[in-house]
Design an enzyme around this catalytic site. Structure first.
Site, mmCIF file in Angstrom:
data_model
loop_
_atom_site.group_PDB
_atom_site.id
_atom_site.type_symbol
_atom_site.label_atom_id
_atom_site.label_comp_id
_atom_site.label_asym_id
_atom_site.label_seq_id
_atom_site.Cartn_x
_atom_site.Cartn_y
_atom_site.Cartn_z
ATOM 1 N N ARG A 3 -60.052 24.508 -6.148
ATOM 2 C CA ARG A 3 -61.273 24.818 -5.404
ATOM 3 C C ARG A 3 -60.939 25.780 -4.269
ATOM 4 N NH1 ARG A 3 -63.650 23.368 -9.206
ATOM 5 N NH2 ARG A 3 -65.075 21.609 -9.405
ATOM 6 N N HIS A 51 -63.557 32.238 -11.516
ATOM 7 C CA HIS A 51 -63.702 30.794 -11.773
ATOM 8 C C HIS A 51 -63.866 30.530 -13.278
ATOM 9 C CE1 HIS A 51 -65.065 26.711 -9.962
ATOM 10 N NE2 HIS A 51 -64.478 26.532 -11.143
HETATM 11 P P1 NAP Z 1 -57.711 14.213 -11.564
HETATM 12 O O1 NAP Z 1 -57.393 13.793 -12.979
HETATM 13 O O2 NAP Z 1 -58.629 13.368 -10.787
HETATM 14 O O3 NAP Z 1 -56.319 14.348 -10.807
HETATM 15 C C1 NAP Z 1 -56.221 14.544 -9.435
HETATM 16 C C2 NAP Z 1 -54.749 14.497 -9.005
HETATM 17 O O4 NAP Z 1 -54.664 14.896 -7.640
HETATM 18 C C3 NAP Z 1 -54.138 13.113 -9.114
HETATM 19 O O5 NAP Z 1 -52.801 13.211 -9.536
HETATM 20 C C4 NAP Z 1 -54.197 12.611 -7.676
HETATM 21 O O6 NAP Z 1 -53.180 11.705 -7.307
HETATM 22 C C5 NAP Z 1 -53.953 13.896 -6.912
HETATM 23 N N1 NAP Z 1 -54.462 13.770 -5.535
HETATM 24 C C6 NAP Z 1 -55.733 13.549 -5.120
HETATM 25 N N2 NAP Z 1 -55.803 13.509 -3.776
HETATM 26 C C7 NAP Z 1 -54.542 13.695 -3.340
HETATM 27 C C8 NAP Z 1 -53.961 13.748 -2.053
HETATM 28 N N3 NAP Z 1 -54.694 13.578 -0.935
HETATM 29 N N4 NAP Z 1 -52.636 13.943 -1.960
HETATM 30 C C9 NAP Z 1 -51.883 14.088 -3.081
HETATM 31 N N5 NAP Z 1 -52.365 14.049 -4.348
HETATM 32 C C10 NAP Z 1 -53.690 13.856 -4.456
HETATM 33 O O7 NAP Z 1 -58.300 15.689 -11.537
HETATM 34 P P2 NAP Z 1 -58.186 16.833 -12.662
HETATM 35 O O8 NAP Z 1 -59.078 16.550 -13.814
HETATM 36 O O9 NAP Z 1 -56.755 17.084 -12.938
HETATM 37 O O10 NAP Z 1 -58.846 18.078 -11.886
HETATM 38 C C11 NAP Z 1 -58.332 18.552 -10.652
HETATM 39 C C12 NAP Z 1 -59.295 19.551 -10.057
HETATM 40 O O11 NAP Z 1 -59.251 20.770 -10.788
HETATM 41 C C13 NAP Z 1 -60.777 19.180 -10.108
HETATM 42 O O12 NAP Z 1 -61.109 18.261 -9.086
HETATM 43 C C14 NAP Z 1 -61.448 20.509 -9.935
HETATM 44 O O13 NAP Z 1 -61.651 20.774 -8.547
HETATM 45 C C15 NAP Z 1 -60.426 21.503 -10.473
HETATM 46 N N6 NAP Z 1 -60.906 22.201 -11.678
HETATM 47 C C16 NAP Z 1 -60.951 23.546 -11.661
HETATM 48 C C17 NAP Z 1 -61.355 24.230 -12.793
HETATM 49 C C18 NAP Z 1 -61.374 25.726 -12.834
HETATM 50 O O14 NAP Z 1 -61.860 26.315 -13.795
HETATM 51 N N7 NAP Z 1 -60.838 26.399 -11.855
HETATM 52 C C19 NAP Z 1 -61.726 23.519 -13.943
HETATM 53 C C20 NAP Z 1 -61.684 22.145 -13.908
HETATM 54 C C21 NAP Z 1 -61.271 21.475 -12.763
HETATM 55 P P3 NAP Z 1 -53.083 10.253 -7.969
HETATM 56 O O15 NAP Z 1 -52.536 10.482 -9.356
HETATM 57 O O16 NAP Z 1 -52.108 9.575 -7.095
HETATM 58 O O17 NAP Z 1 -54.479 9.700 -7.975
HETATM 59 C C1 GLV Z 2 -64.789 23.421 -12.921
HETATM 60 O O1 GLV Z 2 -64.375 23.958 -11.958
HETATM 61 C C2 GLV Z 2 -64.954 21.990 -13.060
HETATM 62 O O2 GLV Z 2 -64.722 21.268 -12.082
HETATM 63 O O3 GLV Z 2 -65.333 21.530 -14.164
#
Ligand code: NAP
Ligand code: GLV
Length: 313
Positions: free
Chosen positions: A228, A276
């Site tokens: 983000r 994005h």
């Molecule tokens: P997720 O499965 O919820 O994983 C989040 C990870 O971040 C977990 O390992 C969590 O730790 C860690 N975390 C959260 N808060 C933290 C903190 N304060 N300190 C250290 N580690 C922390 O999320 P995801 O599905 O991988 O997605 C991550 C993000 O990618 C989304 O929230 C979104 O913003 C972004 N995204 C971007 C796109 C794009 O096209 N650019 C697309 C999709 C998503 P724990 O394992 O300990 O809980």
């Molecule tokens: C894209 O950024 C998503 O969070 O799905």
């Protein structure tokens, strides 16, 4: 069940989602516009949403599930009118996971093998090969080891990169050196040549890359932000690039999207901008996830990918 579909999307995009969801779940009543009166509002049990307008989910007294079509729910959770007791489920989509791994891989290979510099050399008709280094000589840090970060770290480790991973709680990932919490962050940032951000945006991670944090990154390293825009203080990042603290930044997300035409990132020689598109929800694989959660709700079974609203992800 009556399901309200609500998103900040173009008419064509909204119509496409409505058609695909309706085809996959013809037994549900799909409401494509805000309910017209109190009776229509009372009928709504589920909302399927893509960053809806703030307030779009208020006044629905019988709402039992908010299912996001986005993986990141930061914007959704920022809506102060979001009903506090209603469970929120986020999208975990296999096709999105695959796309994110591919984008991260492209960025790491381009930075490691200096392909961005070679593109610039081509514009100057400059024939000059950089030194060739092994993957094992390149330390990559993945911040956030969830659905996206975990897969990215494991794929890079499988290709021989020296991968470090940082998360809130302890985790296990083969071939990845793991760090946790505040204590683990400084050594992890100091070790890495490429830092990939895949953290969710929460009150704890907003403004994560400020001047002080950027200064903790090993000098000459690269930042890849695929999570983000609000994770990054953009002025601090530009300053870090300009003083050579960072070699290159690959940015898919921004404080303001679309990135305004006058923004310095567009023309900075050591910034690569993506609109994005690192990983998008693919309806072909996402619609079955929605259907599975509606079935779980109807059967009184646990929901998949329920968001911890207290933690913000
Ligand atoms: P997720 O499965 O919820 O994983 C989040 C990870 O971040 C977990 O390992 C969590 O730790 C860690 N975390 C959260 N808060 C933290 C903190 N304060 N300190 C250290 N580690 C922390 O999320 P995801 O599905 O991988 O997605 C991550 C993000 O990618 C989304 O929230 C979104 O913003 C972004 N995204 C971007 C796109 C794009 O096209 N650019 C697309 C999709 C998503 P724990 O394992 O300990 O809980
Ligand atoms: C894209 O950024 C998503 O969070 O799905």
């Amino acid at each position: 069940m009556t399901v309200l579909l609500s998103g900040r999307w173009s008419a064509a995009e909204g119509e496409r989602w409505a058609r695909l969801l309706h085809e996959a779940m013809p037994e549900e009543q799909w409401l494509l516009q805000p309910p017209r009166d109190a009776a229509a509002a009372a009928a709504v049990e589920v909302a399927v949403v893509a960053n809806p307008e703030p307030g779009a989910l208020s006044g629905l007294p019988n709402l039992r599930l908010i299912q996001s079509l986005w993986a990141g729910v930061d914007r959704l959770l920022q809506d102060p009118t979001l009903p506090p007791e209603v469970p929120v489920a986020r999208m975990v989509d296999p096709a999105m996971n695959e796309a994110m791994v591919h984008t991260a891989l492209w960025a790491v290979l381009s930075l490691h093998r200096q392909f961005f510099e070679l593109q610039a050399q081509q514009r100057e008709a400059l024939w000059q090969a950089p030194p060739q280094r092994r993957a094992a000589e390149c330390a990559v840090l993945v911040l956030g080891l969830g659905e996206l970060g975990g897969r990215t770290a494991q794929t890079l480790a499988g290709l021989g990169f020296a991968v470090h991973g940082w998360s809130r709680r302890p985790s296990e990932l083969d071939g990845v050196r793991l760090w946790q919490g505040e204590a683990g962050l400084a050594p992890a940032l100091a070790a890495a040549e490429i830092v990939i951000n895949l953290l969710p945006l929460t009150p704890q991670t907003r403004g994560f890359f400020d001047t002080a944090r950027l200064a903790q990154i090993r000098p000459g390293a690269c930042l890849v932000n695929l999570a983000r825009g609000a994770h990054v203080d953009e002025a601090a990042l530009l300053a870090a690039l300009d003083r050579g603290q960072l070699r290159h930044a690959v940015l898919d997300v921004f404080q303001q999207e679309p990135l305004p035409p006058e923004h310095a990132f567009w023309r900075h020689p050591r910034v690569t901008v993506l609109p994005h598109c690192a990983a998008q929800t693919d309806p072909r694989t996402a619609v079955p996830q929605v259907r599975a959660n509606l079935a779980a709700l109807r059967a009184g079974q646990p929901l998949m990918h329920r968001v911890d609203r207290g933690q913000g992800y």
